[in-house]
Design a protein around this motif. Structure first.
Motif, PDB file in Angstrom:
ATOM      1  N   VAL A 258      58.255 -36.535 -41.702  1.00 48.75           N
ATOM      2  CA  VAL A 258      57.260 -35.515 -41.267  1.00 48.75           C
ATOM      3  C   VAL A 258      57.412 -34.313 -42.369  1.00 48.75           C
ATOM      4  CG1 VAL A 258      56.940 -33.545 -39.583  1.00 48.75           C
ATOM      5  CG2 VAL A 258      57.452 -35.859 -38.741  1.00 48.75           C
ATOM      6  N   LEU A 259      58.791 -33.960 -43.048  1.00 49.64           N
ATOM      7  CA  LEU A 259      58.844 -33.033 -43.990  1.00 49.64           C
ATOM      8  C   LEU A 259      58.136 -33.560 -45.119  1.00 49.64           C
ATOM      9  CD1 LEU A 259      62.704 -32.247 -43.091  1.00 49.64           C
ATOM     10  CD2 LEU A 259      60.545 -30.735 -42.990  1.00 49.64           C
ATOM     11  N   LYS A 260      58.145 -34.998 -45.330  1.00 46.61           N
ATOM     12  CA  LYS A 260      57.423 -35.475 -46.347  1.00 46.61           C
ATOM     13  C   LYS A 260      55.997 -35.042 -46.516  1.00 46.61           C
ATOM     14  CE  LYS A 260      56.652 -37.922 -50.319  1.00 46.61           C
ATOM     15  NZ  LYS A 260      56.756 -37.489 -51.721  1.00 46.61           N
ATOM     16  N   TYR A 261      55.310 -35.271 -45.391  1.00 47.54           N
ATOM     17  CA  TYR A 261      54.180 -35.119 -45.135  1.00 47.54           C
ATOM     18  C   TYR A 261      53.621 -33.677 -45.478  1.00 47.54           C
ATOM     19  CZ  TYR A 261      49.655 -34.996 -42.460  1.00 47.54           C
ATOM     20  OH  TYR A 261      48.295 -34.895 -42.104  1.00 47.54           O
ATOM     21  N   TYR A 262      54.523 -32.872 -45.072  1.00 47.03           N
ATOM     22  CA  TYR A 262      54.577 -31.497 -45.321  1.00 47.03           C
ATOM     23  C   TYR A 262      54.843 -30.995 -46.684  1.00 47.03           C
ATOM     24  CZ  TYR A 262      52.598 -30.929 -40.787  1.00 47.03           C
ATOM     25  OH  TYR A 262      51.746 -31.001 -39.587  1.00 47.03           O
ATOM     26  N   ASN A 263      55.298 -31.928 -47.576  1.00 49.30           N
ATOM     27  CA  ASN A 263      55.651 -31.578 -48.961  1.00 49.30           C
ATOM     28  C   ASN A 263      57.131 -30.486 -48.822  1.00 49.30           C
ATOM     29  OD1 ASN A 263      55.723 -32.144 -51.912  1.00 49.30           O
ATOM     30  ND2 ASN A 263      54.515 -30.076 -52.181  1.00 49.30           N
ATOM     31  N   ILE A 264      57.721 -30.719 -47.785  1.00 48.62           N
ATOM     32  CA  ILE A 264      59.249 -29.978 -47.718  1.00 48.62           C
ATOM     33  C   ILE A 264      60.222 -30.644 -48.734  1.00 48.62           C
ATOM     34  CG2 ILE A 264      60.552 -28.583 -46.452  1.00 48.62           C
ATOM     35  CD1 ILE A 264      58.025 -27.562 -46.233  1.00 48.62           C
ATOM     36  N   THR A 265      60.350 -32.038 -48.115  1.00 49.59           N
ATOM     37  CA  THR A 265      61.806 -32.829 -48.676  1.00 49.59           C
ATOM     38  C   THR A 265      61.022 -34.295 -49.082  1.00 49.59           C
ATOM     39  OG1 THR A 265      62.425 -33.736 -46.799  1.00 49.59           O
ATOM     40  CG2 THR A 265      63.173 -31.439 -47.416  1.00 49.59           C
ATOM     41  N   GLU A 266      61.836 -34.984 -49.843  1.00 47.74           N
ATOM     42  CA  GLU A 266      61.520 -36.458 -49.878  1.00 47.74           C
ATOM     43  C   GLU A 266      62.251 -37.065 -48.581  1.00 47.74           C
ATOM     44  OE1 GLU A 266      59.837 -38.159 -51.964  1.00 47.74           O
ATOM     45  OE2 GLU A 266      59.349 -36.192 -52.803  1.00 47.74           O
ATOM     46  N   THR A 267      62.013 -38.579 -48.392  1.00 42.55           N
ATOM     47  CA  THR A 267      62.397 -39.280 -47.300  1.00 42.55           C
ATOM     48  C   THR A 267      63.642 -39.869 -47.369  1.00 42.55           C
ATOM     49  OG1 THR A 267      61.417 -41.165 -47.912  1.00 42.55           O
ATOM     50  CG2 THR A 267      60.063 -39.745 -46.691  1.00 42.55           C
ATOM     51  N   THR A 268      64.436 -39.722 -48.475  1.00 39.26           N
ATOM     52  CA  THR A 268      65.926 -40.454 -48.755  1.00 39.26           C
ATOM     53  C   THR A 268      66.696 -40.147 -47.611  1.00 39.26           C
ATOM     54  OG1 THR A 268      65.109 -40.157 -51.021  1.00 39.26           O
ATOM     55  CG2 THR A 268      67.530 -40.939 -50.444  1.00 39.26           C
ATOM     56  N   VAL A 269      67.339 -41.323 -47.166  1.00 37.17           N
ATOM     57  CA  VAL A 269      68.517 -41.103 -46.260  1.00 37.17           C
ATOM     58  C   VAL A 269      69.734 -41.925 -46.861  1.00 37.17           C
ATOM     59  CG1 VAL A 269      67.114 -40.475 -44.032  1.00 37.17           C
ATOM     60  CG2 VAL A 269      67.720 -42.794 -44.835  1.00 37.17           C
ATOM     61  N   ARG A 270      71.057 -41.393 -46.429  1.00 34.44           N
ATOM     62  CA  ARG A 270      72.061 -42.400 -47.167  1.00 34.44           C
ATOM     63  C   ARG A 270      72.448 -43.171 -46.046  1.00 34.44           C
ATOM     64  NH1 ARG A 270      76.416 -37.713 -49.401  1.00 34.44           N
ATOM     65  NH2 ARG A 270      75.246 -37.271 -51.073  1.00 34.44           N
ATOM     66  N   LEU A 271      72.744 -44.523 -46.539  1.00 38.16           N
ATOM     67  CA  LEU A 271      73.438 -45.704 -45.682  1.00 38.16           C
ATOM     68  C   LEU A 271      74.876 -45.195 -44.908  1.00 38.16           C
ATOM     69  CD1 LEU A 271      73.558 -48.418 -48.330  1.00 38.16           C
ATOM     70  CD2 LEU A 271      71.916 -48.269 -46.390  1.00 38.16           C
ATOM     71  N   PRO A 272      74.567 -45.688 -43.790  1.00 40.11           N
ATOM     72  CA  PRO A 272      73.939 -46.797 -43.130  1.00 40.11           C
ATOM     73  C   PRO A 272      72.585 -46.610 -42.546  1.00 40.11           C
ATOM     74  CG  PRO A 272      75.594 -46.030 -41.503  1.00 40.11           C
ATOM     75  CD  PRO A 272      75.686 -45.192 -42.829  1.00 40.11           C
ATOM     76  N   LEU A 273      72.036 -45.493 -42.560  1.00 36.44           N
ATOM     77  CA  LEU A 273      70.594 -45.230 -42.223  1.00 36.44           C
ATOM     78  C   LEU A 273      69.599 -45.805 -43.212  1.00 36.44           C
ATOM     79  CD1 LEU A 273      71.058 -41.455 -40.783  1.00 36.44           C
ATOM     80  CD2 LEU A 273      70.926 -43.591 -39.505  1.00 36.44           C
ATOM     81  N   MET A 274      68.699 -45.961 -42.795  1.00 32.92           N
ATOM     82  CA  MET A 274      67.435 -46.689 -43.501  1.00 32.92           C
ATOM     83  C   MET A 274      66.242 -46.027 -43.167  1.00 32.92           C
ATOM     84  SD  MET A 274      68.563 -49.099 -45.420  1.00 32.92           S
ATOM     85  CE  MET A 274      66.941 -50.070 -45.776  1.00 32.92           C
ATOM     86  N   ASN A 275      65.342 -45.790 -44.267  1.00 37.48           N
ATOM     87  CA  ASN A 275      63.886 -45.321 -43.988  1.00 37.48           C
ATOM     88  C   ASN A 275      63.096 -45.946 -42.878  1.00 37.48           C
ATOM     89  OD1 ASN A 275      64.102 -44.790 -47.205  1.00 37.48           O
ATOM     90  ND2 ASN A 275      63.520 -43.175 -46.247  1.00 37.48           N
ATOM     91  N   VAL A 276      62.381 -45.177 -42.399  1.00 39.70           N
ATOM     92  CA  VAL A 276      61.608 -45.875 -41.177  1.00 39.70           C
ATOM     93  C   VAL A 276      60.594 -46.998 -41.737  1.00 39.70           C
ATOM     94  CG1 VAL A 276      61.685 -43.692 -39.811  1.00 39.70           C
ATOM     95  CG2 VAL A 276      59.516 -44.347 -41.227  1.00 39.70           C
ATOM     96  N   SER A 277      60.343 -48.132 -40.792  1.00 41.41           N
ATOM     97  CA  SER A 277      59.236 -48.942 -41.307  1.00 41.41           C
ATOM     98  C   SER A 277      57.936 -48.498 -41.623  1.00 41.41           C
ATOM     99  CB  SER A 277      59.367 -50.213 -40.319  1.00 41.41           C
ATOM    100  OG  SER A 277      58.630 -49.570 -38.846  1.00 41.41           O
ATOM    101  N   ALA A 278      57.195 -49.176 -42.342  1.00 38.40           N
ATOM    102  CA  ALA A 278      55.923 -48.830 -42.692  1.00 38.40           C
ATOM    103  C   ALA A 278      54.980 -48.643 -41.215  1.00 38.40           C
ATOM    104  CB  ALA A 278      55.110 -49.822 -43.380  1.00 38.40           C
ATOM    105  N   THR A 279      55.254 -49.242 -40.159  1.00 41.17           N
ATOM    106  CA  THR A 279      54.567 -49.286 -39.028  1.00 41.17           C
ATOM    107  C   THR A 279      54.938 -47.926 -38.366  1.00 41.17           C
ATOM    108  OG1 THR A 279      54.761 -51.659 -38.580  1.00 41.17           O
ATOM    109  CG2 THR A 279      54.319 -50.293 -36.540  1.00 41.17           C
ATOM    110  N   THR A 280      56.178 -47.524 -38.347  1.00 43.80           N
ATOM    111  CA  THR A 280      56.482 -46.345 -37.701  1.00 43.80           C
ATOM    112  C   THR A 280      55.826 -45.036 -38.481  1.00 43.80           C
ATOM    113  OG1 THR A 280      58.360 -47.123 -36.581  1.00 43.80           O
ATOM    114  CG2 THR A 280      58.406 -44.761 -36.947  1.00 43.80           C
ATOM    115  N   LYS A 281      56.062 -45.377 -39.964  1.00 43.94           N
ATOM    116  CA  LYS A 281      55.625 -44.272 -40.727  1.00 43.94           C
ATOM    117  C   LYS A 281      54.106 -44.038 -40.540  1.00 43.94           C
ATOM    118  CE  LYS A 281      54.874 -43.156 -45.639  1.00 43.94           C
ATOM    119  NZ  LYS A 281      55.121 -43.150 -47.124  1.00 43.94           N
TER     120      LYS A 281
END
Length: 291
Positions: A258-281
């Motif tokens: 959501v924050l990427k959509y509004y140009n506030i931040t990038e989507t990067t997360v640190r492991l063990p988390l992962m970015n959401v799938s293309a479907t969820t995005k």
């Protein structure tokens, strides 16, 4: 007495592509939240990916938020864990001007008894220079802090001033609200339950979705606190379709989209988390386009 009524936002920690902290985006996020009507900021909760930040990184994030906030909103800082003596030592040594309260999670993994939870927080309260907000989140800690334990702490420890309650059980919340001291805050830890939570007597929410939709969510919270149920319900159902998808593949991966959509931040997360799938995005972007 710190005012914790309304919308608190559990801020994300933005990262660059190399996993370093993106301080410029953090500054942008801080101003975005303040300018769009949130009532207080929560730094280094789980949404801030606190488990994967060093103590030095956590304090650098906190320092940035304090400087950008410039005293405009109260700031709550997360210090918690399941090593009681270590957390007590951290609290005793913590002295950062600009922080108004501590958010401390119920001990995780160890699965203590209710008496163990009580003694844990009693020890923290005795060592903290700042007021403490309890955080009950059974889905993450594997133990539920029962209303009797929370109320016992509220009545025993003068500097325990409230609870972020994420048990997901409104019946449990009603037991708390019914018997709490007058000035003890009962704060929702679940975005989807924030409206009914306030309707039964709660004081607001510490929110994830508030990172991305601070204006709409603060409008909902303000309307609910002012007993304007029609307006509150309108904003609740405006935000509601997004909430499920924010948590379907892990927090804060969803809200960072959501924050990427509004140009506030990038989507990067640190492991063990992962970015959401293309479907969820795709679902998140579709909902935001419709908003």
């Amino acid at each position: 007495m710190i005012n914790l009524k309304g919308l608190g936002v559990a801020m994300v920690t933005p990262f660059n592509a190399d996993m370093s902290i993106d301080f410029e985006s953090l500054k942008k996020l801080t101003h975005y939240l303040i300018d769009n009507g949130v009532h207080y900021l929560v730094v280094q909760g789980t949404t801030g990916e606190s488990p994967v930040l060093s103590e030095q990184e956590k304090l650098a994030v906190l320092d940035t938020v304090i400087k950008e906030n410039a005293g405009r909103l109260p700031i709550v800082y997360g210090i918690g864990g399941n090593n009681t003596q270590q957390v007590a030592k951290q609290l005793a040594e913590f002295d950062v001007p600009g922080v108004d309260a501590i958010l401390s999670v119920s001990p995780y993994y160890s699965k203590p008894t209710q008496e163990g939870i009580f003694q844990h927080f009693k020890t923290l309260a005795a060592n903290s220079k700042l007021p403490i907000i309890l955080y009950n989140v059974p889905g993450r800690t594997s133990s539920n802090m029962l209303p009797e334990t929370t109320l016992r702490l509220a009545k025993t420890c003068e500097n325990i001033i409230g609870i972020k309650e994420a048990c997901g059980d409104l019946n449990q919340v009603m037991h708390l609200i019914k018997d709490k001291p007058m000035d003890f805050y009962i704060i929702s830890g679940d975005d989807d339950l924030a409206l009914p939570f306030i309707n039964i007597g709660g004081d607001g929410v510490i929110s994830v979705i508030g990172n991305g939709l601070p204006k709409a969510f603060s409008n909902m919270i303000n309307a609910a606190l002012n007993n304007d149920i029609i307006t509150a319900r309108k904003f609740h159902y405006q935000c509601f379709p997004l909430i499920y998808h924010l948590f379907s593949e892990g927090n804060p991966a969803g809200i960072k989209e959501v924050l990427k959509y509004y140009n506030i931040t990038e989507t990067t997360v640190r492991l063990p988390l992962m970015n959401v799938s293309a479907t969820t995005k795709g679902k998140i972007v579709e909902i935001l386009n419709n908003l």
